[in-house]
Each structure stands twice: as C-alpha cells, then as structure tokens.
Design an enzyme around this catalytic site. Structure first.
Site, short mmCIF file in Angstrom:
data_model
loop_
_atom_site.label_atom_id
_atom_site.label_comp_id
_atom_site.label_asym_id
_atom_site.label_seq_id
_atom_site.Cartn_x
_atom_site.Cartn_y
_atom_site.Cartn_z
N LYS A 42 -0.12 30.32 29.56
CA LYS A 42 0.85 30.69 30.59
C LYS A 42 1.14 32.32 30.49
O LYS A 42 1.05 32.79 29.43
CB LYS A 42 1.91 29.73 30.77
CG LYS A 42 2.83 29.93 29.27
CD LYS A 42 4.19 28.95 29.64
CE LYS A 42 4.88 29.03 28.24
NZ LYS A 42 6.13 28.03 28.52
N ARG A 140 15.45 19.84 31.13
CA ARG A 140 14.97 21.06 32.15
C ARG A 140 13.98 20.34 32.85
O ARG A 140 14.03 20.35 34.11
CB ARG A 140 14.25 21.90 31.06
CG ARG A 140 13.67 23.23 31.65
CD ARG A 140 13.21 24.42 30.63
NE ARG A 140 12.14 23.77 30.10
CZ ARG A 140 11.40 24.58 29.09
NH1 ARG A 140 11.85 25.77 28.89
NH2 ARG A 140 10.22 23.88 28.66
N TYR A 263 19.17 60.30 28.36
CA TYR A 263 20.15 59.99 29.52
C TYR A 263 21.44 59.87 29.01
O TYR A 263 21.70 59.14 28.14
CB TYR A 263 19.73 58.55 30.31
CG TYR A 263 18.44 59.04 31.38
CD1 TYR A 263 18.76 60.07 32.51
CD2 TYR A 263 17.08 58.58 31.12
CE1 TYR A 263 17.46 60.14 33.37
CE2 TYR A 263 16.12 59.00 32.07
CZ TYR A 263 16.59 59.69 33.04
OH TYR A 263 15.27 59.77 33.91
N MET A 316 12.30 55.15 31.57
CA MET A 316 11.46 54.46 32.38
C MET A 316 9.71 54.66 31.79
O MET A 316 9.15 53.78 31.89
CB MET A 316 11.27 54.70 33.99
CG MET A 316 10.34 53.98 34.73
SD MET A 316 10.44 54.42 36.68
CE MET A 316 11.97 53.90 37.05
#
Length: 375
Positions: A42, A140, A263, A316
């Site tokens: 998966k 779940r 940043y 990013m």
C-alpha cells in the site's frame, strides 16, 4: 524492464531503491515465519513504487499482495496477473463491479460489507474470494470478535454466500514486545481462527514476525520491514536497507557569528560557519519538522561521511546544512550529500524530523530522480 527516471541532471536529488534487498527481506521474513509471506504494498509500496516492488516480489514467488485502495489494487494487478490482491480498507459502497473487473479481493470488516458482497456474488458475477477482518484490538476496521464467532457458527448465510478465502486481524502494538495487548490479541485471534477450520488465517505484520508465542498461521503480512524499516525498535535492525537518498549541493557560503539563517531567522550562527544549500525540501516529502532552530534540534545529512546538521527551516525546495566540520573538499558545489543511508537509517531520519520511519518512507516525493537496482 527499467523503472528508472531518465535525465539525471534534471533532478536535484536521487532516490536509489534496491529491489534485491526488498526481495531478500521478504525471504528472510518468510523463513522466520516458517510459512508463506505475503507483501503489503500500500501507499505506493511505502513510497518505492507499486509497479517495481510488485514486479520484483512476484518474480521471487510472492503470491499475495495487500494494498489500501482499489486504485492501488488495479496497479498491482497489472504487473502481477496471477497473484491474489487484497484491498485492506474494505468494500466501499457500490464498488463490487470494480473488484470483479480487476479480479481483486475485498477485506470485509462489517455486516454491511458482507451482505453487499454476498448479494453481488449471487448475481453470478465472477469474483475472487474475499478476506474477513475481525478486529481484536484496534477499534478501527473489522467485525467485533463476537460477531466473527457468531458468523462462524452459521452453516450457511452471509459467510457462505460471501466465499471467504482468508480470515485476518491486525496487531495494535506488536513493535512493543512487552505490551500485554499482544498476548490478548494472539489469544483472541486463536479463538477466531479455530472457529473457521480449514480457512487460511493471517495475523503477523512486520513486527509480529519477532513476537514470541505468536503463531504464523498460513500467511503473514509484512510491510514496513520489507522496505528496510526496523521491526524490532531498540534492537539491531535485522533487515537490509532498501532506500537511499542523495541530494546535490548547489551553493556554499561562509557566515559570521550572529548571522540569522533561513525563513524568519530561526537559527543563528554561534560562530563563523560554512553552510551548504541542497536541492531538496518539504515539497519533496522531507518533513518540515526536520528544521533545526535556536531552540530545537532537527535533521542532518552526511557530507563526506560526517554528520552535518540542518540549520534554519526546511523550506519547500531547499535545505541549508552546516558543513563546517565536513572534510576538506567534500562540501563544494555539485557534491553529493546523503539524506538517507548509512547511519542515517529510516529510524534516525524519522527521529530527526520528530516523526517515524513509516512517514519518511511513505512521503518520498515524485520529484526525485529514481534509480532502481537489483531487478
């Protein structure tokens, strides 16, 4: 067959995936279990690619694959036409026709799913046998144990009409061998498996292969360990590494003490430092939580074999690394740095980003040049 991404200069980072190591890990787990091992593929085979992973494992003899979504099952079916492909997330309403079209097997975990699947089969549709999921701890997905036992007592009805080919459950804490929940789940599932005599059963996930007194039954379902993740946290990793990640230095600079970097200036140089910027960031799937600030530690890279910390925020597309301690000549424009590999295994990288190795793997971006070896 090649799954490599072409044109290496067009990418700022290279993800190397060792399919021979993937197969070796699968074989090791099968030997350890003493029974047949399936493969959980998966999340794009935990980030390495469904098509190459399933192709390699199917060639090695794997006959059972587990994915989360129908779309993943369709992809797996295309490269493994003879395998059994189970969809772990259950039967979405109205999806039976797609299971029939692509010869996929739903993992049924509720009465509603059982009834819809049984009704579809009664139309004469040609489908593969389904799996029955009984929940023994996760709360779940899956039937309650009592529901599973009641269904097993029926000589006909929904179970017979659904043509169940496998009964399964899922561990909640198998990576923690001291957790008493493991023994409770093992006992609960033993009762379930005994109630379905002659039906194959499956309980072991990756860490389950290393639990004492855990039966292997007829099929195991390793996932994370196949891809090199450590199924025995706190102990040496028995698995071979499967992924390696390298990026390229695009610029270096020297900054003086007191210089703020990245940043919002969240990291301040405490002394004169040499910095290098690499072509990789959170848009490539490398967590922003790996940022290293004045108040929090974060991720690191290997430069010339030396561990060098990130500085400032992971942005990013770029990460800044303090390469002051790197060997002379190793931190220059165009030089490679290692983000995953050697001592920076999945667990170490996950810890540096305040997450887990699973998230690191499954977040691997599509902007990397991908290089597959060992197929």
């Amino acid at each position: 067959m090649s799954f490599d991404t072409p044109d290496p200069p067009a990418y700022g980072a290279t993800l190397t995936i060792d399919l021979a190591a993937l197969v070796s890990n699968w074989r090791l787990l099968g030997r350890r279990a003493g029974t047949e091992a399936g493969a959980v593929v998966k999340a794009d085979a935990y980030g390495i690619g469904i098509e190459p992973a399933v192709t390699a494992l199917a060639r090695a003899g794997c006959r059972n694959f587990f994915v989360a979504h129908l779309s993943e099952g369709v992809r797996a079916r295309k490269v493994a036409p003879e395998a059994t492909v189970y969809i772990l997330n259950g039967l979405l309403p109205g999806s039976c026709g797609l299971y029939a079209e692509h010869a996929l097997s739903p993992v049924l975990g509720s009465h509603e799913e059982l009834l819809e699947w049984a009704s579809f089969r009664q139309t004469g549709a040609k489908v593969r046998p389904a799996a029955l999921h009984v929940d023994t701890a996760m709360n779940r997905l899956g039937l309650w144990p009592g529901e599973g036992l009641n269904l097993a007592r029926e000589k006909s009805g929904a179970i017979a009409a659904a043509d169940i080919g496998l009964v399964m459950s899922h561990f909640a804490s198998s990576e923690d061998e001291a957790d008493p929940a493991n023994a409770r789940q093992i006992a609960a599932f033993a009762e379930i498996a005994a109630a379905f005599p002659g039906l194959p059963a499956s309980l072991k996930n990756s860490s389950g292969h290393f639990l004492k007194d855990c039966p292997s039954y007829q099929l195991t379902r390793p996932g994370y360990a196949l891809y090199g993740g450590n199924p025995t946290p706190g102990k040496p990793n028995p698995m071979q590494p499967v992924v390696g990640l390298e990026a390229t230095i695009i610029q270096t600079r020297v900054v003086e003490a007191g210089t703020q970097v990245g940043y919002n200036g969240r990291w301040t140089a405490g002394s004169r430092r040499k910095l290098a910027t690499i072509c990789l960031g959170y848009a490539d799937g490398y967590p922003r939580n790996a940022s290293w600030t004045d108040t929090a530690t974060g991720g690191s890279a290997l430069v010339g074999g030396v561990t060098c910390p990130f500085v400032g925020s992971v942005s990013m597309d770029l990460i800044i690394i303090d390469v002051t301690e790197a060997p002379e000549g190793s931190a220059v424009r165009g030089a490679p740095v290692t983000l995953i590999g050697g001592p920076l295994d999945l667990e170490a990288v996950g810890a540096g980003a305040r997450t887990i190795g699973y998230e690191i793997l499954t977040s691997l971006g599509r902007r990397y040049r991908r290089r597959y070896v060992g197929l």
